[in-house]
Write a protein that holds these residues in place. Structure first.
Motif, PDB file in Angstrom:
ATOM      1  N   PHE A  11     -31.306 -53.520 -40.841  1.00 30.35           N
ATOM      2  CA  PHE A  11     -30.051 -53.090 -40.272  1.00 30.35           C
ATOM      3  C   PHE A  11     -29.199 -52.291 -41.257  1.00 30.35           C
ATOM      4  CE2 PHE A  11     -31.378 -56.584 -37.575  1.00 30.35           C
ATOM      5  CZ  PHE A  11     -31.264 -55.977 -36.339  1.00 30.35           C
ATOM      6  N   SER A  12     -29.414 -52.517 -42.538  1.00 27.43           N
ATOM      7  CA  SER A  12     -28.705 -51.682 -43.508  1.00 27.43           C
ATOM      8  C   SER A  12     -29.248 -50.267 -43.485  1.00 27.43           C
ATOM      9  CB  SER A  12     -28.836 -52.270 -44.918  1.00 27.43           C
ATOM     10  OG  SER A  12     -30.169 -52.227 -45.362  1.00 27.43           O
ATOM     11  N   LYS A  13     -30.550 -50.131 -43.129  1.00 27.09           N
ATOM     12  CA  LYS A  13     -31.164 -48.802 -43.088  1.00 27.09           C
ATOM     13  C   LYS A  13     -30.637 -47.991 -41.910  1.00 27.09           C
ATOM     14  CE  LYS A  13     -35.548 -49.909 -45.368  1.00 27.09           C
ATOM     15  NZ  LYS A  13     -35.628 -48.850 -46.363  1.00 27.09           N
ATOM     16  N   PHE A  14     -30.503 -48.643 -40.726  1.00 30.81           N
ATOM     17  CA  PHE A  14     -30.045 -47.825 -39.615  1.00 30.81           C
ATOM     18  C   PHE A  14     -28.613 -48.115 -39.201  1.00 30.81           C
ATOM     19  CE2 PHE A  14     -30.516 -51.167 -36.577  1.00 30.81           C
ATOM     20  CZ  PHE A  14     -31.788 -51.701 -36.640  1.00 30.81           C
ATOM     21  N   GLY A  15     -27.907 -48.909 -40.000  1.00 31.00           N
ATOM     22  CA  GLY A  15     -26.461 -48.993 -39.907  1.00 31.00           C
ATOM     23  C   GLY A  15     -25.899 -49.567 -38.623  1.00 31.00           C
ATOM     24  N   SER A  16     -26.606 -50.476 -37.959  1.00 33.48           N
ATOM     25  CA  SER A  16     -26.067 -51.076 -36.755  1.00 33.48           C
ATOM     26  C   SER A  16     -24.988 -52.086 -37.115  1.00 33.48           C
ATOM     27  CB  SER A  16     -27.169 -51.780 -35.964  1.00 33.48           C
ATOM     28  OG  SER A  16     -26.618 -52.479 -34.867  1.00 33.48           O
ATOM     29  N   LYS A  17     -23.806 -51.912 -36.551  1.00 33.58           N
ATOM     30  CA  LYS A  17     -22.708 -52.837 -36.801  1.00 33.58           C
ATOM     31  C   LYS A  17     -22.613 -53.885 -35.695  1.00 33.58           C
ATOM     32  CE  LYS A  17     -19.939 -49.433 -39.340  1.00 33.58           C
ATOM     33  NZ  LYS A  17     -18.662 -48.712 -39.405  1.00 33.58           N
ATOM     34  N   ASP A  18     -23.366 -53.679 -34.636  1.00 31.93           N
ATOM     35  CA  ASP A  18     -23.277 -54.581 -33.496  1.00 31.93           C
ATOM     36  C   ASP A  18     -24.328 -55.684 -33.533  1.00 31.93           C
ATOM     37  OD1 ASP A  18     -21.163 -53.137 -32.042  1.00 31.93           O
ATOM     38  OD2 ASP A  18     -22.661 -51.559 -31.932  1.00 31.93           O
ATOM     39  N   LEU A  19     -25.536 -55.337 -33.936  1.00 27.44           N
ATOM     40  CA  LEU A  19     -26.624 -56.301 -33.962  1.00 27.44           C
ATOM     41  C   LEU A  19     -26.812 -56.819 -35.382  1.00 27.44           C
ATOM     42  CD1 LEU A  19     -28.774 -57.627 -32.219  1.00 27.44           C
ATOM     43  CD2 LEU A  19     -30.290 -55.712 -32.726  1.00 27.44           C
ATOM     44  N   GLN A  20     -26.570 -58.108 -35.584  1.00 22.83           N
ATOM     45  CA  GLN A  20     -26.601 -58.702 -36.916  1.00 22.83           C
ATOM     46  C   GLN A  20     -27.812 -59.627 -37.069  1.00 22.83           C
ATOM     47  OE1 GLN A  20     -24.445 -57.854 -39.329  1.00 22.83           O
ATOM     48  NE2 GLN A  20     -23.542 -56.403 -37.874  1.00 22.83           N
ATOM     49  N   PRO A  21     -28.304 -59.772 -38.296  1.00 22.03           N
ATOM     50  CA  PRO A  21     -29.454 -60.655 -38.537  1.00 22.03           C
ATOM     51  C   PRO A  21     -29.241 -62.078 -38.039  1.00 22.03           C
ATOM     52  CG  PRO A  21     -29.021 -59.304 -40.458  1.00 22.03           C
ATOM     53  CD  PRO A  21     -27.886 -59.070 -39.512  1.00 22.03           C
ATOM     54  N   VAL A  22     -28.049 -62.615 -38.220  1.00 18.55           N
ATOM     55  CA  VAL A  22     -27.806 -63.998 -37.808  1.00 18.55           C
ATOM     56  C   VAL A  22     -27.939 -64.147 -36.297  1.00 18.55           C
ATOM     57  CG1 VAL A  22     -25.304 -63.720 -37.572  1.00 18.55           C
ATOM     58  CG2 VAL A  22     -26.269 -65.972 -38.144  1.00 18.55           C
ATOM     59  N   ASP A  23     -27.705 -63.047 -35.551  1.00 18.86           N
ATOM     60  CA  ASP A  23     -27.856 -63.112 -34.096  1.00 18.86           C
ATOM     61  C   ASP A  23     -29.308 -63.358 -33.716  1.00 18.86           C
ATOM     62  OD1 ASP A  23     -25.130 -62.542 -33.823  1.00 18.86           O
ATOM     63  OD2 ASP A  23     -25.491 -60.383 -33.813  1.00 18.86           O
ATOM     64  N   LEU A  24     -30.227 -62.662 -34.381  1.00 19.53           N
ATOM     65  CA  LEU A  24     -31.646 -62.834 -34.091  1.00 19.53           C
ATOM     66  C   LEU A  24     -32.124 -64.226 -34.489  1.00 19.53           C
ATOM     67  CD1 LEU A  24     -33.121 -59.396 -35.241  1.00 19.53           C
ATOM     68  CD2 LEU A  24     -32.759 -60.192 -32.898  1.00 19.53           C
ATOM     69  N   SER A  25     -31.724 -64.681 -35.668  1.00 15.63           N
ATOM     70  CA  SER A  25     -32.168 -65.993 -36.138  1.00 15.63           C
ATOM     71  C   SER A  25     -31.644 -67.107 -35.242  1.00 15.63           C
ATOM     72  CB  SER A  25     -31.722 -66.218 -37.589  1.00 15.63           C
ATOM     73  OG  SER A  25     -30.321 -66.290 -37.691  1.00 15.63           O
ATOM     74  N   SER A  26     -30.388 -67.003 -34.854  1.00 15.82           N
ATOM     75  CA  SER A  26     -29.802 -68.036 -33.988  1.00 15.82           C
ATOM     76  C   SER A  26     -30.458 -68.040 -32.608  1.00 15.82           C
ATOM     77  CB  SER A  26     -28.298 -67.807 -33.845  1.00 15.82           C
ATOM     78  OG  SER A  26     -27.634 -67.973 -35.072  1.00 15.82           O
ATOM     79  N   ALA A  27     -30.743 -66.848 -32.094  1.00 17.12           N
ATOM     80  CA  ALA A  27     -31.348 -66.758 -30.766  1.00 17.12           C
ATOM     81  C   ALA A  27     -32.753 -67.373 -30.760  1.00 17.12           C
ATOM     82  CB  ALA A  27     -31.403 -65.304 -30.316  1.00 17.12           C
ATOM     83  N   LEU A  28     -33.530 -67.087 -31.786  1.00 16.01           N
ATOM     84  CA  LEU A  28     -34.880 -67.668 -31.867  1.00 16.01           C
ATOM     85  C   LEU A  28     -34.816 -69.178 -32.034  1.00 16.01           C
ATOM     86  CD1 LEU A  28     -36.590 -64.982 -34.117  1.00 16.01           C
ATOM     87  CD2 LEU A  28     -37.147 -65.501 -31.738  1.00 16.01           C
ATOM     88  N   GLU A  29     -33.900 -69.629 -32.855  1.00 16.14           N
ATOM     89  CA  GLU A  29     -33.734 -71.074 -33.078  1.00 16.14           C
ATOM     90  C   GLU A  29     -33.342 -71.784 -31.787  1.00 16.14           C
ATOM     91  OE1 GLU A  29     -30.119 -73.831 -34.232  1.00 16.14           O
ATOM     92  OE2 GLU A  29     -30.206 -71.869 -35.218  1.00 16.14           O
ATOM     93  N   HIS A  30     -32.359 -71.236 -31.085  1.00 12.92           N
ATOM     94  CA  HIS A  30     -31.920 -71.875 -29.841  1.00 12.92           C
ATOM     95  C   HIS A  30     -33.029 -71.845 -28.793  1.00 12.92           C
ATOM     96  CE1 HIS A  30     -27.920 -72.634 -31.221  1.00 12.92           C
ATOM     97  NE2 HIS A  30     -27.586 -71.354 -31.322  1.00 12.92           N
ATOM     98  N   GLU A  31     -33.791 -70.757 -28.752  1.00 10.91           N
ATOM     99  CA  GLU A  31     -34.862 -70.638 -27.759  1.00 10.91           C
ATOM    100  C   GLU A  31     -35.947 -71.682 -27.999  1.00 10.91           C
ATOM    101  OE1 GLU A  31     -36.955 -68.952 -24.476  1.00 10.91           O
ATOM    102  OE2 GLU A  31     -34.866 -68.834 -25.136  1.00 10.91           O
ATOM    103  N   ILE A  32     -36.371 -71.846 -29.239  1.00 10.04           N
ATOM    104  CA  ILE A  32     -37.449 -72.801 -29.511  1.00 10.04           C
ATOM    105  C   ILE A  32     -36.975 -74.232 -29.280  1.00 10.04           C
ATOM    106  CG2 ILE A  32     -37.026 -73.067 -32.006  1.00 10.04           C
ATOM    107  CD1 ILE A  32     -40.067 -73.083 -32.373  1.00 10.04           C
ATOM    108  N   ASP A  33     -35.729 -74.526 -29.633  1.00 10.57           N
ATOM    109  CA  ASP A  33     -35.198 -75.869 -29.406  1.00 10.57           C
ATOM    110  C   ASP A  33     -35.039 -76.157 -27.917  1.00 10.57           C
ATOM    111  OD1 ASP A  33     -35.061 -76.535 -32.085  1.00 10.57           O
ATOM    112  OD2 ASP A  33     -32.978 -75.921 -32.324  1.00 10.57           O
ATOM    113  N   ALA A  34     -34.600 -75.144 -27.160  1.00 10.91           N
ATOM    114  CA  ALA A  34     -34.359 -75.340 -25.732  1.00 10.91           C
ATOM    115  C   ALA A  34     -35.650 -75.485 -24.942  1.00 10.91           C
ATOM    116  CB  ALA A  34     -33.542 -74.178 -25.177  1.00 10.91           C
ATOM    117  N   GLU A  35     -36.715 -74.793 -25.381  1.00  7.56           N
ATOM    118  CA  GLU A  35     -37.948 -74.764 -24.610  1.00  7.56           C
ATOM    119  C   GLU A  35     -39.015 -75.731 -25.106  1.00  7.56           C
ATOM    120  OE1 GLU A  35     -38.200 -73.151 -21.801  1.00  7.56           O
ATOM    121  OE2 GLU A  35     -36.155 -72.406 -22.057  1.00  7.56           O
TER     122      GLU A  35
END
Length: 232
Positions: free
Chosen positions: A19-43
């Motif tokens: 994300f530092s390479k393509f400068g996205s200010k909206d999509l953050q690393p913690v969003d991906l990690s949290s989403a994967l964590e919640h998905e595996i716990d929920a399913e």
């Protein structure tokens, strides 16, 4: 530092550069990690008194701009890092899988920049990462870079390509490098016409019958073969 913190920190280390390479200010690393964590716990679903099975295939749908940026940087590398960290998290939670953990990025034309969705399912695979101690003890096991994989099907392909049953990030390994064949006659390691060859106990071979404790070398990677997970 707790397990969750370690997991998110590992994911962040893998994707921060993206994300530092393509400068996205909206999509953050913690969003991906949290989403994967919640998905595996929920399913994750209990299937016995001491066994909980979690999905092993995760699809992350992204907006067109975010998808294009990840593709430009290298989606396969990022997906492998996410899958590796998710496997470690599953091990800490004592979740079991029915196949290798895979993360797939998909484009969704209806999503706006910074928004994404995660879906998951269990997909039977040829190689199952060992995450709990009570996994089947009658299947052969490969130990690679500190991780163990149960071989549950007659054929398991190992290589650098994303379509392999076991993917290894090693530039000295071909995309489809090695196949492990299991039959009543024994377990055979078979080179798939790789560039740098396959070595068993230090000897380059086109194919070799494996015995418990054998070492296979492809590229710079050493693979230990065990006749069962109990031996491993």
């Amino acid at each position: 530092m707790g397990v969750l913190d370690s997991f998110e920190k590992g994911i962040e280390g893998a994707v921060n550069g993206v994300f530092s390479k393509f400068g996205s200010k909206d999509l953050q690393p913690v969003d991906l990690s949290s989403a994967l964590e919640h998905e595996i716990d929920a399913e994750a679903m209990p299937v016995g008194q001491d066994r909980t099975v979690a999905p092993n295939e995760y699809r992350i749908k992204l907006s067109t701009p975010d998808f294009d940026r990840i593709e430009e940087w290298g989606s396969a590398t990022l997906a492998d890092e996410l899958a590796e960290n998710l496997t470690k998290y599953a091990k800490s939670q004592h979740y079991a899988f029915v196949g290798p953990v895979v993360v797939i990025f998909e484009e969704d034309l209806d999503l706006s920049v910074g928004n994404f969705n995660v879906a998951s399912e269990s997909v039977q695979g040829n190689a199952v990462p060992v995450t709990v101690e009570d996994q089947a003890q009658d299947s052969p096991v490969l130990e690679i870079n500190g991780s163990q994989y149960l071989l549950t099907k007659p054929k398991t392909v190992i290589g650098r390509g994303s379509g392999c049953d076991i993917v290894i990030d090693d530039p000295g390994i071909s995309r489809n490098h090695l196949e492990i064949d299991i039959s009543d006659a024994g377990v055979v390691a078979r080179d798939l016409g790789s560039t740098n060859g396959t070595y068993v106990e230090g000897h380059q071979v086109p194919a070799a019958t494996l015995v418990d404790g054998n070492t296979i070398t492809i590229g710079r990677t050493r693979i230990m073969y065990w006749a069962s997970s109990q031996e491993a």
